[in-house]
Design an enzyme around this catalytic site. Structure first.
Site, short mmCIF file in Angstrom:
data_model
loop_
_atom_site.label_atom_id
_atom_site.label_comp_id
_atom_site.label_asym_id
_atom_site.label_seq_id
_atom_site.Cartn_x
_atom_site.Cartn_y
_atom_site.Cartn_z
N VAL A 122 28.57 53.80 36.34
CA VAL A 122 29.95 54.21 36.35
C VAL A 122 30.26 55.72 35.83
O VAL A 122 30.83 56.34 36.71
CB VAL A 122 30.58 53.01 35.54
CG1 VAL A 122 32.23 53.43 35.47
CG2 VAL A 122 30.64 51.57 36.09
N LYS A 159 36.14 46.09 30.57
CA LYS A 159 37.07 44.90 30.73
C LYS A 159 37.31 44.42 29.36
O LYS A 159 38.23 44.02 29.00
CB LYS A 159 36.40 43.78 31.61
CG LYS A 159 36.41 44.32 32.74
CD LYS A 159 35.93 43.24 33.86
CE LYS A 159 34.43 43.56 33.89
NZ LYS A 159 33.76 44.39 34.81
N VAL A 167 39.71 46.19 37.13
CA VAL A 167 40.02 45.05 38.05
C VAL A 167 39.76 45.52 39.48
O VAL A 167 40.43 46.46 39.87
CB VAL A 167 41.48 44.38 37.97
CG1 VAL A 167 41.59 43.42 38.91
CG2 VAL A 167 41.41 44.12 36.45
N THR A 219 39.52 49.30 44.69
CA THR A 219 40.88 48.82 44.93
C THR A 219 41.85 48.95 44.17
O THR A 219 41.70 48.20 43.29
CB THR A 219 40.74 47.43 45.72
OG1 THR A 219 39.51 47.34 46.65
CG2 THR A 219 41.77 47.14 46.63
N GLY A 258 20.85 44.11 43.85
CA GLY A 258 21.30 44.88 42.71
C GLY A 258 22.81 44.44 42.55
O GLY A 258 23.53 45.18 41.77
N GLU A 273 22.94 40.83 37.85
CA GLU A 273 22.04 41.24 36.65
C GLU A 273 21.05 40.20 36.74
O GLU A 273 20.89 39.20 37.12
CB GLU A 273 22.77 41.32 35.34
CG GLU A 273 24.36 41.92 35.55
CD GLU A 273 24.31 43.29 34.73
OE1 GLU A 273 23.49 43.69 34.19
OE2 GLU A 273 25.30 43.91 35.10
N ASP A 311 33.32 37.19 33.91
CA ASP A 311 33.72 38.38 34.49
C ASP A 311 35.26 38.32 35.31
O ASP A 311 36.13 38.95 35.03
CB ASP A 311 32.87 39.07 35.67
CG ASP A 311 33.19 40.31 36.21
OD1 ASP A 311 33.34 41.20 35.38
OD2 ASP A 311 33.60 40.30 37.39
N LYS A 315 39.19 39.82 34.08
CA LYS A 315 39.95 40.55 35.23
C LYS A 315 41.30 39.65 35.36
O LYS A 315 42.33 40.42 35.16
CB LYS A 315 39.21 40.71 36.31
CG LYS A 315 37.98 41.49 36.46
CD LYS A 315 37.25 41.31 37.67
CE LYS A 315 35.95 42.30 37.52
NZ LYS A 315 34.95 41.94 38.62
N GLY A 318 30.67 48.91 42.45
CA GLY A 318 30.15 49.83 43.36
C GLY A 318 30.36 51.31 42.37
O GLY A 318 31.17 51.46 41.71
N1 HSE Z 1 30.07 42.34 38.34
C1 HSE Z 1 31.26 42.65 38.82
C2 HSE Z 1 31.32 41.76 40.30
C3 HSE Z 1 31.59 44.05 38.92
O1 HSE Z 1 30.32 41.24 40.72
O2 HSE Z 1 32.41 41.72 40.83
C4 HSE Z 1 31.97 44.51 38.12
O3 HSE Z 1 33.40 44.21 37.68
#
Ligand code: HSE
Length: 329
Positions: A13, A121, A144, A148, A198, A201, A212, A216, A307
């Protein structure tokens, strides 16, 4: 005068942000003075660091201190305390249990009047109500749907509009896995493919167990629905025990927030989605969000949710906003 930038966290990032800064922000009044990371080294140069040189260095597999031999070494917290920064870019990995160490870096920065842009986050999902009142600007577009710009869209364009709810696909990894499963693969096969590309993880828990997406949706609710909910207020279920799809529906991991008389009900769980639902057409690593409003009906945003360049771009957008607010541009 240029704004002095420091970056904490120089993984995908942090590097993606510098790449976008070089491509799109060559004329901006900013000076990168410090980079501190867990594994890439820690450098501080008061006169400024050449971003291209820093990227080249890590692309060659070197540590920043090998390439910038004369630089001072300021570890993360020291960079915040002694770097005389105007803006901190905080891009360390997300920790959804304690939000640390990012929470400490961000708090320390904001209290000293340093503006903060984070892609992390944890601190926003767990501590937004505390952080927003510390002074300094806090921006977090990258948290989030990454590239986008959903947070900026709501902030800039839905002023005065009441948000009645959110419903969306906010995790790209699980959406990729579920899309593969709707093509007949088993969960294990699809996860392996996501790891090979990729997306997932080696420990995929945060994605596949819904943490995750939970972070968000919490960020969206706490920022735009005026609540201060915590992870335990969210019903969460992951995708690990779903069967391969057969039939005229697709499984999607859906994050939902609905305004009720009693408060806001929030959940993250797999749902059977049929072709009459716009989420049916969101496949692969894409994300989408339906925003239910009082006077505009429902608005839908769809686009990349992860990404290197996409997330870097979200940080870049936040940088433009901070510079504008500080009347630097
Ligand atoms: N690991 C998250 C996803 C990406 O797959 O959406 C980063 O927020």
């Amino acid at each position: 005068m240029s704004a002095r930038l420091g970056i904490i966290g120089f993984g995908t990032v942090g590097q993606g942000f510098l790449e976008v800064l070089i491509k799109k922000g060559a004329d901006l009044p900013v000076k990168l003075v410090g980079i501190a990371g867990r594994s890439k080294g820690e450098i501080f140069i008061d006169e400024g660091i050449d971003p291209a040189e820093a990227l080249r260095c890590v692309a060659e597999g070197k540590n920043l201190n090998e390439c910038f031999k004369d630089a001072l070494r300021l570890p993360s917290l020291e960079l915040v305390r002694k770097g005389n920064l105007d803006i901190l870019i905080e891009a360390t990995p997300t920790n959804l249990e304690t939000a640390e160490p990012a929470f400490t870096y961000i708090k320390e920065a904001l209290k000293s009047g340093i503006d903060v842009i984070t892609a992390n986050k944890g601190p926003v999902a767990l501590h937004y109500s505390e952080l927003k009142n510390l002074g300094g600007i806090l921006r977090f577009e990258a948290t989030v749907m990454s590239g986008t710009p959903v947070l900026g869209f709501i902030e800039d364009n839905l002023k005065g509009v009441e948000i009645l709810g959110f419903r969306g696909i906010l995790n790209g990894t699980t959406n990729f896995i579920l899309t593969e499963m709707s093509g007949g693969r088993t969960y294990e096969e699809a996860l392996k493919e996501a790891q090979r590309r990729g997306y997932a993880e080696s420990d995929p828990t945060a994605d596949v167990e819904g943490f995750d997406a939970l972070a968000k949706i919490l960020i969206l609710v706490n920022v735009f629905m005026g609540k201060a909910l915590s992870p335990t207020d969210v019903k969460r279920e992951g995708i690990t025990s779903l069967p391969a799809t057969t039939g005229d529906f697709k499984w999607k991991l859906v994050a939902t927030a609905i305004k009720k008389e009693s408060g806001v009900e929030v959940s993250v769980k797999p749902e059977r989605i049929y072709p009459d639902d716009p989420l049916y057409y969101v496949d692969g690593t894409e994300n989408a969000l339906l925003i239910k409003t009082d006077i505009l009906g429902t608005i839908m945003l769809k686009g990349p949710g992860a990404g290197r360049l996409e997330t870097g771009f979200a940080i870049f957008l936040d940088l433009l906003k901070v510079l504008k607010e500080r009347e630097k541009i």
